[in-house]
Design a protein around this motif. Structure first.
Motif, short mmCIF file in Angstrom:
data_model
loop_
_atom_site.label_atom_id
_atom_site.label_comp_id
_atom_site.label_asym_id
_atom_site.label_seq_id
_atom_site.Cartn_x
_atom_site.Cartn_y
_atom_site.Cartn_z
N UNK A 35 0.97 -1.47 -0.26
CA UNK A 35 0.21 -0.20 0.18
C UNK A 35 0.67 1.34 -0.21
N UNK A 36 1.70 1.53 -0.66
CA UNK A 36 2.76 2.42 -0.20
C UNK A 36 3.43 2.84 -1.91
N UNK A 37 3.64 4.11 -1.78
CA UNK A 37 4.26 4.74 -3.60
C UNK A 37 6.03 5.21 -2.83
N UNK A 38 6.39 5.65 -3.95
CA UNK A 38 8.25 6.59 -3.62
C UNK A 38 7.66 7.08 -4.22
N UNK A 39 7.50 8.96 -3.68
CA UNK A 39 7.40 9.90 -4.75
C UNK A 39 9.63 10.53 -4.67
N UNK A 40 9.80 11.29 -5.43
CA UNK A 40 11.03 11.22 -5.65
C UNK A 40 11.16 13.05 -6.12
N UNK A 41 12.44 13.73 -5.19
CA UNK A 41 11.50 15.13 -5.52
C UNK A 41 11.32 16.30 -4.97
N UNK A 105 -1.46 4.90 -0.74
CA UNK A 105 -2.02 4.41 -1.65
C UNK A 105 -3.65 4.49 -1.76
N UNK A 106 -3.68 5.47 -2.17
CA UNK A 106 -5.73 5.54 -1.54
C UNK A 106 -6.32 4.35 -2.93
N UNK A 107 -7.74 4.30 -2.27
CA UNK A 107 -8.05 3.40 -2.52
C UNK A 107 -8.29 3.85 -4.65
N UNK A 108 -8.21 2.95 -5.26
CA UNK A 108 -8.40 3.52 -6.62
C UNK A 108 -9.83 3.17 -6.83
N UNK A 109 -10.17 4.50 -7.23
CA UNK A 109 -12.23 4.09 -7.92
C UNK A 109 -12.36 3.15 -8.90
N UNK A 157 0.83 3.30 -12.42
CA UNK A 157 1.62 4.61 -12.97
C UNK A 157 1.95 4.75 -11.71
N UNK A 158 1.81 4.66 -10.37
CA UNK A 158 2.68 5.95 -8.78
C UNK A 158 3.91 4.68 -8.49
#
Length: 272
Positions: A35-41, A105-109, A157-158
């Protein structure tokens, strides 16, 4: 205010979210499962926060503390401060932007939910290159597409590379996964959308001839780099459309083609 925690051991379990970021197969399995993703910058981290994603932690080199001080001051999540060398040991690459954040992460629509209010939708089939996913999302956001629908085998996409290439635009355009392909194209049609398959096939109408900007609801279908849309996807479309080419060029990279086609689909719509 978040705690600033200096870490000097690359095997510290608190850095688990950031380990092996260059191992694509590992991250593909781990990130959705955990349930995670990594944002860079800095820009991408800020845009993720503005889009409502909750931060699990940050991994920073010391020089980025001041630049992100306002973000840190609002956090309850831990901020791990490491040397550039240790960041490289943990992640597997030189983190030249110096700042990473692990986000929830958030639940997808649902696709049905997105289609209720959308007018301009992009549907991707088997686009599994993360750079192309990011480029397409960036163009979709910039040119006013309302939503993205993904076939089951499209890339995430994430994933870090997609997020980075999109400059955070993956947070701006809502997206959903289709469960069955290409059967789930039929509910899109039933929602009032004209399904336009983008293809270099010479029998397709040019975008100028098709005039998608005049259609009430349009779903533009894009295929993977090289192979394009499958025969089943092409057969499910209402019409085939193409971008006219010159100088013997037979096709464009799917990211570039998407931008051209999005402009044709959204021409005349207000941009905000």
């Amino acid at each position: 205010m978040a705690d600033l925690i200096t870490v000097d051991d690359p095997d510290d379990p608190r850095l688990h979210d950031y380990t092996g970021l260059t191992d694509v197969e590992l991250r593909r399995r781990r990130e959705p499962a955990e349930g995670l993703f990594v944002a860079e910058g800095e820009k991408v981290i800020r845009r993720a926060g503005q889009a409502g994603y909750e931060m699990r932690s940050m991994l920073l080199s010391a020089k980025w503390i001041d630049a992100l001080r306002d973000v840190i001051d609002e956090l309850s999540a831990p901020v791990y401060v490491v040397s550039p060398e240790l960041a490289e040991q943990v992640t597997g690459y030189h983190v030249h932007r110096g700042a990473l954040a692990s986000m929830r992460r958030k639940p997808l629509p649902t696709a049905a939910g997105l289609l209720r209010t959308a007018r301009r939708v992009v549907i991707m089939e088997s686009v599994n290159d993360h750079t192309n996913i990011g480029a397409i999302f960036r163009s979709a956001a910039a040119l006013g597409m309302d939503a993205v629908l993904l076939s089951p085998d499209c890339a995430d996409p994430l994933y870090r590379r997609s997020v980075k290439v999109s400059m955070g635009a993956v947070f701006s355009v809502p997206y959903a996964r289709l469960d069955a392909w290409p059967q789930d194209l039929e509910p899109v049609r039933e929602a009032g959308f004209t399904l336009l398959a983008l293809t270099p096939d010479g029998t397709a109408r040019t975008l100028d001839e098709a005039a998608p900007h005049r259609m009430e609801r349009v779903a533009l279908m894009l295929g993977a780099e090289g192979s394009g849309l499958s025969r089943r996807a092409l057969a499910a479309a209402d019409a085939w459309v193409r971008i006219p080419m010159s100088h013997g060029v037979d096709s464009l990279n799917v990211g570039a083609a998407a931008a051209v086609a999005f402009y044709a689909v959204t021409a005349g719509r207000p941009r905000t």
